[in-house]
Enzyme design. Structure first.
Site, PDB file in Angstrom:
ATOM      1  CG  HIS A   1     -57.823  85.821 -19.097  1.00 20.41           C
ATOM      2  ND1 HIS A   1     -59.003  85.356 -18.561  1.00 20.41           N
ATOM      3  CD2 HIS A   1     -57.721  87.117 -18.703  1.00 20.41           C
ATOM      4  CE1 HIS A   1     -59.593  86.332 -17.882  1.00 20.41           C
ATOM      5  NE2 HIS A   1     -58.830  87.414 -17.954  1.00 20.41           N
TER       6      HIS A   1
ATOM      7  CG  HIS B   1     -56.301  89.788 -14.284  1.00 23.61           C
ATOM      8  ND1 HIS B   1     -57.220  90.776 -13.983  1.00 23.61           N
ATOM      9  CD2 HIS B   1     -56.772  89.190 -15.414  1.00 23.61           C
ATOM     10  CE1 HIS B   1     -58.188  90.774 -14.876  1.00 23.61           C
ATOM     11  NE2 HIS B   1     -57.930  89.822 -15.772  1.00 23.61           N
TER      12      HIS B   1
ATOM     13  CG  ASP C   1     -57.065  91.167 -18.996  1.00 24.82           C
ATOM     14  OD1 ASP C   1     -57.449  90.074 -18.564  1.00 24.82           O
ATOM     15  OD2 ASP C   1     -57.853  92.066 -19.349  1.00 24.82           O
ATOM     16  CG  ASP C   2     -56.814  88.503 -22.365  1.00 25.28           C
ATOM     17  OD1 ASP C   2     -56.928  87.274 -22.253  1.00 25.28           O
ATOM     18  OD2 ASP C   2     -57.587  89.308 -21.819  1.00 25.28           O
TER      19      ASP C   2
ATOM     20  CG  HIS D   1     -62.676  89.309 -14.974  1.00 22.48           C
ATOM     21  ND1 HIS D   1     -62.030  88.196 -14.516  1.00 22.48           N
ATOM     22  CD2 HIS D   1     -61.932  89.773 -16.020  1.00 22.48           C
ATOM     23  CE1 HIS D   1     -60.944  87.995 -15.251  1.00 22.48           C
ATOM     24  NE2 HIS D   1     -60.862  88.934 -16.166  1.00 22.48           N
TER      25      HIS D   1
ATOM     26  CD  GLU E   1     -62.633  93.919 -18.317  1.00 18.12           C
ATOM     27  OE1 GLU E   1     -63.335  92.923 -18.064  1.00 18.12           O
ATOM     28  OE2 GLU E   1     -61.705  93.901 -19.170  1.00 18.12           O
TER      29      GLU E   1
HETATM   30  N1  ADE Z   1     -61.477  86.885 -20.813  1.00 13.39           N
HETATM   31  C1  ADE Z   1     -60.234  87.159 -21.214  1.00 13.39           C
HETATM   32  N2  ADE Z   1     -59.910  88.415 -20.946  1.00 13.39           N
HETATM   33  C2  ADE Z   1     -60.984  88.989 -20.338  1.00 13.39           C
HETATM   34  C3  ADE Z   1     -61.268  90.262 -19.812  1.00 13.39           C
HETATM   35  N3  ADE Z   1     -60.388  91.263 -19.839  1.00 13.39           N
HETATM   36  N4  ADE Z   1     -62.483  90.475 -19.273  1.00 13.39           N
HETATM   37  C4  ADE Z   1     -63.386  89.503 -19.247  1.00 13.39           C
HETATM   38  N5  ADE Z   1     -63.164  88.280 -19.705  1.00 13.39           N
HETATM   39  C5  ADE Z   1     -61.968  88.015 -20.259  1.00 13.39           C
HETATM   40 ZN    ZN Z   2     -59.160  89.360 -17.362  1.00  9.60          ZN
END
Ligand code: ADE
Ligand code: ZN
Length: 346
Positions: free
Chosen positions: A20, A18, A279-280, A198, A201
């Site tokens: 992006h 996971h 994630d990011d 997703h 969350e």
């Molecule tokens: N796009 C990038 N990161 C995300 C996240 N944590 N939740 C939803 N969309 C995303």
């Molecule tokens: Zn994500």
């Protein structure tokens, strides 16, 4: 005192499921690409951009994240971004990565599918050849846009079918339930694509259920809110549905107030196939090892949990069984070679 488990957390082979790729754009690279492509940013400097990374929820993050992605215009930009991630992942001993990208974010700026997917794919193939990192690419639909837009995006991707393994669903969760995307996920399933979404969350546990029952997803991204529903928690454990959990993201986006309040141990004790992911990473303060370390520093997690989490990553990966087993054998060999010192439990 530093946690003695850090060495194991850092060195153990791991999968990341996971991440992006647009979320791996570091501020320095955003500015370098803005210069290269003559894009004007609404932030005066790297420091000013970094200062904006103080999020109050998912939407406040997404606004900054989409602004950052605006510098991606050419195939080389997508290649450079992905290659930088792979080098960073290798430093964290990631041996397998399944990465997301958001084609609609680029299509709406006039960047075509071939440019985005071509650059990412070229880096992933080089990552396999030169870094020994196996990988897969997952095309995510933006849930704040319409299902018709998602359907059109999937059709645009089909000429590049061999460059991606599945579809996902991301962006603003609240108010955009999974069932809004029933038809496009059915079409993806008919095409033999893997499906993830997703859910849970920021959105309620019910979104996890409809992602499973309506979209027929094989994994849930995040899913941490499942513990609000005991029956759902039991179902996820029984069906061994993997959750791709992202601890630093959860704290940065205020899903949990602090890492000490994260429910990872609860998930593991419930028998859920939870995994650790970044994630990011450029936005949330760290790559996968930083996520492992922050979690193990805040919770009473032990060596056996490190093994379990790494093993879950391989178990949940979209890999052929033989390759999956080969990675688990490699993990087992690592843990055997790093035996628990006498007197230390875990
Ligand atoms: N796009 C990038 N990161 C995300 C996240 N944590 N939740 C939803 N969309 C995303
Ligand atoms: Zn994500």
């Amino acid at each position: 005192m530093t946690n003695p488990l850090h060495t194991i957390l850092q060195q153990m082979p791991k999968a990341e499921l996971h991440m992006h790729v647009e979320g791996s754009l570091e501020p320095e690279m955003i500015f370098a690409l803005a210069r290269r492509n003559d894009v004007t940013l609404s932030y005066a400097s790297v420091a000013a951009l970094r200062a904006a990374y103080d999020f109050k929820d998912l939407q406040s993050f997404l606004d900054v994240y989409y602004a950052g992605a605006s510098v991606l215009l050419q195939e080389a930009d997508f290649f450079d971004m992905t290659w930088a991630y792979l080098l960073r992942a290798q430093a964290d001993n990631v041996v397998h990565a399944e990465i997301f990208f958001d084609p609609q974010t680029h299509l709406e700026r006039g960047v075509d599918m071939a440019t985005a997917i071509g650059g990412i794919d070229r880096a992933l193939r080089r990552g396999q050849a030169e870094l020994g990192i196996s990988s897969g690419l997952i095309l995510c639909f933006l849930r704040h846009l319409s299902e018709d837009d998602a359907l059109a995006t999937l059709e645009l991707a089909l000429p590049h079918r061999e460059k991606f393994i599945g579809v996902g669903l991301d962006s603003s969760e609240s108010g955009h339930p999974p069932e809004k995307f029933a038809r496009v996920f059915a079409r993806a399933g008919a095409l033999g694509l893997h499906r993830v979404a997703h859910a849970g969350e920021e959105g309620p546990p019910a979104y996890i259920e409809t992602a499973l029952d309506v979209l027929q997803v094989e994994r849930i991204d995040h899913g941490v809110r499942c513990t609000e529903d005991a029956a759902l928690t039991a179902r996820l454990a029984r069906e061994q549905v993997a959750l791709t959990v992202c601890p630093l993201s959860n704290v940065k986006l205020r899903v949990f107030d602090a890492m000490a309040g994260h429910n990872m141990l609860q998930l593991l004790e419930a028998g859920i196939l939870a995994t650790v992911n970044s994630d990011d990473p450029a936005y949330f303060g760290g790559y996968i090892n930083a996520n492992f370390e922050a979690l193990f520093d805040a919770l009473p997690l032990q060596r056996r949990h490190a093994y379990q989490l790494a093993r879950n990553g391989f178990t949940a990966a979209f890999l052929p069984p033989a390759l999956k087993q080969a990675y688990i054998d490699r993990l087992d060999a690592f843990f055997l070679a790093h035996a628990t010192p006498v007197g230390e439990f875990g």
